[in-house]
Design an enzyme around this catalytic site. Sequence first.
Site, PDB file in Angstrom:
ATOM      1  N   GLY A 762       6.143  -9.089  -2.594  1.00 23.32           N
ATOM      2  CA  GLY A 762       6.944  -8.041  -3.219  1.00 23.32           C
ATOM      3  C   GLY A 762       7.084  -6.807  -2.362  1.00 23.32           C
ATOM      4  N   SER A1040       8.249  -1.834 -11.082  1.00 24.03           N
ATOM      5  CA  SER A1040       7.786  -2.042  -9.706  1.00 24.03           C
ATOM      6  C   SER A1040       8.741  -3.053  -9.071  1.00 24.03           C
ATOM      7  CB  SER A1040       6.347  -2.582  -9.696  1.00 24.03           C
ATOM      8  OG  SER A1040       5.462  -1.623 -10.217  1.00 24.03           O
ATOM      9  N   THR A1041       9.706  -2.536  -8.332  1.00 26.11           N
ATOM     10  CA  THR A1041      10.744  -3.429  -7.793  1.00 26.11           C
ATOM     11  C   THR A1041      10.182  -4.418  -6.786  1.00 26.11           C
ATOM     12  OG1 THR A1041      11.272  -1.744  -6.140  1.00 26.11           O
ATOM     13  CG2 THR A1041      12.568  -1.747  -8.161  1.00 26.11           C
ATOM     14  N   CYS A1042       9.048  -4.082  -6.152  1.00 27.35           N
ATOM     15  CA  CYS A1042       8.490  -5.006  -5.184  1.00 27.35           C
ATOM     16  C   CYS A1042       7.970  -6.269  -5.857  1.00 27.35           C
ATOM     17  CB  CYS A1042       7.375  -4.347  -4.395  1.00 27.35           C
ATOM     18  SG  CYS A1042       5.957  -3.864  -5.422  1.00 27.35           S
ATOM     19  N   MET A1043       7.643  -6.180  -7.160  1.00 27.66           N
ATOM     20  CA  MET A1043       7.141  -7.332  -7.891  1.00 27.66           C
ATOM     21  C   MET A1043       8.119  -7.789  -8.961  1.00 27.66           C
ATOM     22  SD  MET A1043       4.286  -7.966  -6.463  1.00 27.66           S
ATOM     23  CE  MET A1043       3.635  -9.143  -7.625  1.00 27.66           C
TER      24      MET A1043
END
Length: 1074
Positions: A762, A1040-1043
């Site tokens: 992510g 949480s855009t990374c996840m």
Amino acid sequence: MYSFEGDFRRKPQQSLRGASKKEDKDTLLKNAQEQREKREEQRLMLENAIKIQSFYRGYRVRKKQREGLRQEFDAQQTMFQKAPPTVDALYSMVSKICHFYTDRKDGPRLVWLSQQLVKYKDSYLKLMSGNLKGPQQVKMLLLLCLSYLQSIANSGQPIAIPMRMLEVFTSQTVYKGNDVLKSVWKCLIDAGYFECMRMLLNKKVPSSLGRSHVAPTPVAASIYELVMNPISYAAICKDVQFSNLVLTSVCRSLLCPVYTEQISQFLLPAMAYGKYPFPFVDLIQTLITQCREAEMGEGKNKGFGRTCYRKKLKMEITPWLLGAFLTLGDKVIDTMPAESFSLYIQVLQRLLPTLPASQNLDDENSDSEEDMDFSESGTDEGRLCELREECLEVIDSQAHVLKMVALVSGEPDTHVMYAVSVICHCLMSQHRFSIHKRRLLYSLAYNQKFVRSLWHCCVTLSTVTATRTETALIMMLSRGLTMSDKDISKIVPVLATFCSMFSHSLHTLHDADFYGDNTGSGSSMPFNLLEVIQMVIALRDVCLGIIELAHPDAKPTINEDYRQALRRVGVKTRNNNDKELNKQTLQWGHLFKVTASLVRQIYTRDARRSFCPKDLWLSDRVKIHADGPSQIYQSNIAALTQRPFRTMQSLTKINEDEGGPPLSNRDVKNLVILTELPFVVSFHERVKILQKLISKDKEENQGMAHQFLSGPSINVMIRRNYIYEDAFDKLSPDNEENLKLKMRVQLVNAAGMDEAGIDGGGIFREFLNVLLKTGFDPNRGFFSQTTDRLLYPNPQAAVLTEDFRDHYYFLGRMLGKAIYENMLVELPFASFFLSKILSRHSGDLDIHHLASLDPEMYKNLLFLKHYDGDIKDLGLDFTTVNNDFGETKVVELKRDGHNIPVTAQNRIEYIHLMADYKLNQQIRKHCTAFREGMSDLINLEWLRMFDQQELQVLISGAAVPIDIEDLKQYTHYSGGYDAEHPVIKMFWQAVEELTDEQKRQLLKFITSCSRPPLLGFKDLYPALCVHYGGNEPDRLPTASTCMNLLKLPECKDYATLKHKLLYAIESGAGFELS
């Protein structure tokens, strides 16, 4: 009956010993058989002895009679030396010499008698006219002269008297009726008259002559007259059969064999430009007849009622005949009526394929030294090369081209259109000439009426099938049905020529003309859009049909009984062995190449500005499914690469050479479709194929250990405030050679502390997303925006930094990495820039793409093209002005361009040079580096399955409504939530009530991209997850855009949840790691 032993009769053989009881049955039968064979052998020996005796006695009698006649002839000759001979005596001497003449002994006697006959020809002919055997005696005497000339051709003996004899006694003035002279000429021609003339010309006329129609010696002049005498007489007597006999013999003996210097330098020019006019129109009719008979297998021309004439009328079609035909027609081509010229074209159509192609072909793929033609002019191959160049020069001469263009511009019939098509097809496929380098080809390509007539010819050519129904050949080709050689030879040249011509004209056809925006008389578009749509459907199916024909699923086999049944109803069958099937595959190669090229050109126009109905390009005949088993995905990286259209065997070995199993026939056909006509497969399937290819490549580079956070990987530490700078340094080719490995990123905050969290994928995706948006930001200077706010390389980037190419290489790698990792990035690129990425030829584009870069300039250039006023008044020259950050710089479009004004004559050149400068020259280095960087991560051949608009979708996703049900199906829950939780039910109810724009905002809030994955949310990685976000009443949803993680707080009522959700997604909250 007598025998050589003197026995009167054969005595019977008797055995007095009696029968032996020891001889068994087999021995007795064997002895009896041997005795029968011995008696038969003795009988044959006796018969042969009688024949030998009879022949020898006849020979002795004939020899004795000839010697007696020869002695009588010599006695009369001695007597006539004292007194002039009488006509009756001459008649008697001619009769005698006809019986005893031989070349070895009686040459001087024939010469003396010929002198006397020439001297007293009037009296002799008067006597012959009243004698029934007179014409026959004249023929026999002339045959003797012909035989004598052949025997002394290689010697130094004089030939004047027998040649004079032939000249006098074949003159039109010595016979009252035409029938006598015709019979004389038939007899002479049958005996090899023109072969004798060729022999005399080669032996008695010196070589090393300069090309001239004037005879170099008196002997050459005499031979020329003897050659032309029967030709001129045939033209006068107006007898078609006799004319065919004479001209066919001329072709067979003088024009078809390899030229000698005497023929090429003197005889042919003399026949074309000499004092005797050559009956060229009659020659055309003769060659038409000969070619048609050759095509039918046996001639229908029965000559003059004798079998020998029918046999002699056959001749071999050779390149030398083509050269002679063009030479003889050069003088009369300008004054030839249209009807005769149409026949001339049909003859040329049949003769041109015999001209062998040069090994130094005018082709983009033929530039190796071993392909160069270094033939010496003195050899037969050297003379053939000279002949080839002369023939092609004549065919491409202005007189030929103007005449041919005028012919097809009228109302040409099918035969003329077919003949012109074969000529053009031969020049392009056999001799590999580019259209723009041959006057004939480009003159026809830009002739709208010819192109329209050619397409009409393509769709109307038909054949009668075994069921007695008439079927269009293009339909048979589209269905992949096996056709006879005759039908193939009918449709292939016409269709290939049309595709080549129309494709060439499309290169110079502006969009305004193609789409019908310019409806004036200046439009050069031969079809309207509706006709183009129908054409596209037909040509698309033709390409698929050719693939079926070239790569059949099974070899056709017909048993002998069925073959005979087909022959009875008039259907021709053929034995299809491996060699013939491979030959057929190669035969389809050129047709498939030009047809697929035209289809791709029209598809490119449609992709740039749509005019075809939706899904028109898709074909229900193509069954390519990425989910099915295939060796294409198991083969090496280069499998999905455009290759020349070749035999099935060569393509099946692609994977076998790498140690894997050979490609199946179905895989071969799918491979050709995906590389040549990918648009007939749905976009959804092509995306799945691309991902399958990338997945296979990932397995080879990353293995399976990366899924457990182990194995080879790239680990980089990036400062959040300097993402681009750190990435450019640490991910350069010098530091990280293989970016296909799994990448893990550790972010460092502004305080210099490592941010919490372990990158399981992510953080890397968030990093790459921010990096790309930063690198392609126009404020950074490497990319500019068009008027439509679309990105393309900044031409002034070189002013910013000297190593600008390294930056474009880096950005290309990073964009390739995003595609490689199936990650969508919202970067809107200009259409022309995406086209340069997908281009196969160095990335250069034509003027048609200028509209996507600078619509105003494109509009102005089109205005200049159609401007009716004086262009000099516009004050243009071959320069352009660049503004490099406020510094004005004049750039010449061609050498000394500032001194070359733009005029009506050179404005087309100016338009294309200006478009080339803006589209190609200014940003060539930028685009080359970008393509190289992108290809380091992903094979560009894989991306060429897509057009420029589809590539944009691959990069940024499709602007389509979000499927909430699909999203709901693949969403995970954590922290106490599940699908049946009341808060989750209220959440999905609120999502379903959002507008399309709000749904995209929600998706961007969670994943940083507002567009759904190309193949649905099942491919979203990591999968979208809704996590319990606490129960504080003032807490808002966070992400949480990374996840791809949405932290949703617990709400008591629906209104509160929807209000908080809308507030969060519309606030534009950024990246948060928690």
